[in-house]
Scaffold this motif. Structure first.
Motif, PDB file in Angstrom:
ATOM      1  N   TRP A 106     -21.982  -8.428   2.054  1.00 20.52           N
ATOM      2  CA  TRP A 106     -23.275  -9.434   1.720  1.00 20.52           C
ATOM      3  C   TRP A 106     -22.406 -10.705   1.658  1.00 20.52           C
ATOM      4  O   TRP A 106     -21.704 -10.846   1.022  1.00 20.52           O
ATOM      5  CB  TRP A 106     -23.690  -8.975   0.277  1.00 20.52           C
ATOM      6  CG  TRP A 106     -24.841  -9.889  -0.117  1.00 20.52           C
ATOM      7  CD1 TRP A 106     -24.966 -11.215  -0.609  1.00 20.52           C
ATOM      8  CD2 TRP A 106     -26.411  -9.358  -0.147  1.00 20.52           C
ATOM      9  NE1 TRP A 106     -26.160 -11.657  -0.923  1.00 20.52           N
ATOM     10  CE2 TRP A 106     -26.996 -10.527  -0.926  1.00 20.52           C
ATOM     11  CE3 TRP A 106     -26.874  -8.093  -0.208  1.00 20.52           C
ATOM     12  CZ2 TRP A 106     -28.423 -10.325  -1.277  1.00 20.52           C
ATOM     13  CZ3 TRP A 106     -28.056  -8.086  -0.644  1.00 20.52           C
ATOM     14  CH2 TRP A 106     -28.876  -9.136  -1.176  1.00 20.52           C
ATOM     15  N   GLY A 149     -29.790 -12.611   1.404  1.00 20.04           N
ATOM     16  CA  GLY A 149     -29.649 -11.255   1.979  1.00 20.04           C
ATOM     17  C   GLY A 149     -28.930 -11.249   3.176  1.00 20.04           C
ATOM     18  O   GLY A 149     -28.674  -9.991   3.831  1.00 20.04           O
ATOM     19  N   ASN A 171     -25.748 -10.968   5.918  1.00 21.50           N
ATOM     20  CA  ASN A 171     -24.538 -10.327   5.898  1.00 21.50           C
ATOM     21  C   ASN A 171     -23.380 -11.120   6.868  1.00 21.50           C
ATOM     22  O   ASN A 171     -23.715 -12.061   7.495  1.00 21.50           O
ATOM     23  CB  ASN A 171     -24.423  -9.025   6.528  1.00 21.50           C
ATOM     24  CG  ASN A 171     -25.401  -8.166   5.541  1.00 21.50           C
ATOM     25  OD1 ASN A 171     -25.327  -7.907   4.423  1.00 21.50           O
ATOM     26  ND2 ASN A 171     -25.969  -7.078   6.250  1.00 21.50           N
ATOM     27  N   GLN A 224     -26.692 -10.793  -4.997  1.00 16.94           N
ATOM     28  CA  GLN A 224     -25.677  -9.707  -5.293  1.00 16.94           C
ATOM     29  C   GLN A 224     -24.396 -10.563  -5.408  1.00 16.94           C
ATOM     30  O   GLN A 224     -23.835 -10.987  -4.576  1.00 16.94           O
ATOM     31  CB  GLN A 224     -25.671  -8.850  -4.029  1.00 16.94           C
ATOM     32  CG  GLN A 224     -27.013  -8.018  -3.777  1.00 16.94           C
ATOM     33  CD  GLN A 224     -27.146  -7.314  -4.472  1.00 16.94           C
ATOM     34  OE1 GLN A 224     -26.326  -6.707  -5.620  1.00 16.94           O
ATOM     35  NE2 GLN A 224     -28.568  -7.055  -4.901  1.00 16.94           N
ATOM     36  N   PRO A 262     -23.082  -4.658   1.883  1.00 19.16           N
ATOM     37  CA  PRO A 262     -23.884  -5.373   2.959  1.00 19.16           C
ATOM     38  C   PRO A 262     -25.562  -4.930   2.555  1.00 19.16           C
ATOM     39  O   PRO A 262     -25.709  -3.947   1.956  1.00 19.16           O
ATOM     40  CB  PRO A 262     -23.553  -4.864   4.184  1.00 19.16           C
ATOM     41  CG  PRO A 262     -22.761  -3.610   4.014  1.00 19.16           C
ATOM     42  CD  PRO A 262     -22.182  -3.577   2.696  1.00 19.16           C
ATOM     43  N   ASN A 263     -26.305  -5.862   2.982  1.00 21.32           N
ATOM     44  CA  ASN A 263     -27.814  -5.548   2.793  1.00 21.32           C
ATOM     45  C   ASN A 263     -28.091  -4.738   3.989  1.00 21.32           C
ATOM     46  O   ASN A 263     -27.703  -4.911   5.182  1.00 21.32           O
ATOM     47  CB  ASN A 263     -28.447  -6.806   2.961  1.00 21.32           C
ATOM     48  CG  ASN A 263     -29.909  -6.851   2.785  1.00 21.32           C
ATOM     49  OD1 ASN A 263     -30.532  -5.742   2.730  1.00 21.32           O
ATOM     50  ND2 ASN A 263     -30.650  -7.950   2.700  1.00 21.32           N
ATOM     51  N   PRO A 323     -30.950  -6.731   6.486  1.00 22.05           N
ATOM     52  CA  PRO A 323     -31.004  -8.197   6.287  1.00 22.05           C
ATOM     53  C   PRO A 323     -32.034  -8.951   7.127  1.00 22.05           C
ATOM     54  O   PRO A 323     -32.616  -8.474   7.904  1.00 22.05           O
ATOM     55  CB  PRO A 323     -29.674  -8.662   6.946  1.00 22.05           C
ATOM     56  CG  PRO A 323     -29.390  -7.431   8.013  1.00 22.05           C
ATOM     57  CD  PRO A 323     -29.970  -6.213   7.247  1.00 22.05           C
TER      58      PRO A 323
END
Length: 381
Positions: free
Chosen positions: A139, A170, A172, A358, A370-371, A374
């Motif tokens: 993220w 959001g 990455n 986050q 990671p999202n 995204p």
């Protein structure tokens, strides 16, 4: 924004685009220094590193010319520690009947005491030879209302609101995290840290280099205030220069651009807090051009408030109190905007964004996972 899309080459080759660099004492292992290099703005969860690139950290000892020298005055030594990561071409791993094959990738990180291998996206990474390494999708931890910052430049007025918003929250990045035993570093308490991407092979060409955030996008990119080089896109030239030893060829162009743009930022509150000298030079220009993070590796981890503390203490002629550097959760843009606009002599200039959605953790590899979904990147025309 930090260093996302910071010039024509970064836009043309996003896989080599460094978005952010961080350096801080390990919060979980005293005596270790954490180095973070984030690349590829708006990475997809499946994205991997380029086998055609060299991902590099460079560290040099720093000293001041004399104990009584009040000023920015940090001079890099000649000794240099280099930590380099390279990656193999991805392999396709077989999936089951319902799944596409997953792509797997191996990496190698070389430091002053040897090399270690690791698998990309393995949260445990690899360890050995005084280092621990992670590489994979994470993220994006950068915190700033980029739209409001760009609106400030466009309208010539502070455009921050409370609350603000993180641009494409959001998203990455591809992240490399190296934790290194400080006994392997060059001597002295203070270390300068810069990260680079270069072409890999027998002839290495530097594509990007990053020390502090927003030097290129907020301080070097705007052209309208520069009376000398108003039509010059200067950031690719800046990226090619050695952070620890700027060449003479373009130094005058960098100075003219920074003197003009820093004066613009200073004037936004209607008063001048950084007096220009008789030659038209802004007091912050030399600090910006010394474009590397400064870390005191003997001091403990501090989550908030260490960014620029070493440099500003030196400016006052005082001893610094913190580890300096830059941590993942620190809202450094408020620190930067406040220094640019009022030299820390007025209210905090907030962009209305205080933390990432986050946040990073206190445990290796520190950055948030990671999202999986995204936001879509904006189209460039």
């Amino acid at each position: 924004m930090s260093d996302h899309i910071s010039g024509p080459r970064a836009l043309a080759n996003p896989i080599a685009d460094i978005t952010d660099v961080y350096a801080f004492p390990s919060p979980e292992r005293p005596g270790w220094l954490v180095l973070v290099l984030n690349t590829l703005p708006m990475a997809k969860p499946s994205d991997l590193f380029s086998e055609g690139l060299l991902y590099r950290f460079r560290l040099r000892p720093l000293h001041q010319p004399s104990p009584n020298d009040a000023g920015w005055g940090f001079v890099p030594g000649d000794e240099e520690i280099v930590v380099e990561c390279v990656f193999d071409a991805p392999d396709d791993a077989p999936g089951n009947a319902e799944e596409q094959p997953s792509r797997q990738q191996q990496g190698t990180c070389s430091g002053p005491s040897g090399s270690i291998s690791f698998s990309v996206n393995d949260p445990d990474g690899g360890a050995g030879n005084g280092m621990r390494v992670f590489a994979g999708t994470r993220w994006d931890p950068f915190i700033m209302d980029a739209r409001a910052a760009l609106a400030t430049i466009a309208t010539r007025k502070l455009a921050f609101t409370d609350p603000g918003s993180i641009f494409l929250d959001g998203k990455n990045v591809l992240s490399i995290v190296v934790e290194i035993d400080t006994s392997l570093l060059p001597g002295g308490d203070l270390v300068g840290v810069v990260a680079e991407t270069l072409t890999r092979g027998t002839f290495n060409v530097r594509i990007e280099r990053v020390g502090r955030p927003e030097v290129k996008n907020m301080m070097l990119a705007p052209k309208d205030f520069d009376p000398v080089n108003r039509d010059l896109e200067i950031r690719d030239l800046y990226n090619m220069d050695n952070a620890f030893h700027l060449g003479d060829s373009y130094l005058g162009a960098y100075r003219a651009r920074l003197d003009a743009n820093l004066a613009f930022w200073d004037a936004l509150d209607g008063k001048m807090d950084w007096p220009i000298d008789t030659n038209g030079h802004h007091p912050l220009t030399d600090l910006v051009l010394a474009d590397y993070l400064i870390v005191d590796v003997t001091k403990p981890y501090l989550e908030h408030g260490s960014f620029l503390e070493i440099e500003l203490a030196a400016r006052r002629g005082e001893a610094h109190q913190t580890c300096g550097g830059r941590t993942l959760n620190d809202d450094v843009m408020d620190t930067i905007f406040t220094q640019l606009v009022n030299a820390g002599q007025g209210p905090t200039i907030r962009d209305g964004v205080d933390s990432a959605t986050q946040q990073a953790s206190g445990n290796f590899p520190y950055l948030a996972t990671p999202n999986p979904n995204p936001p879509e990147p904006p189209e460039h025309h």
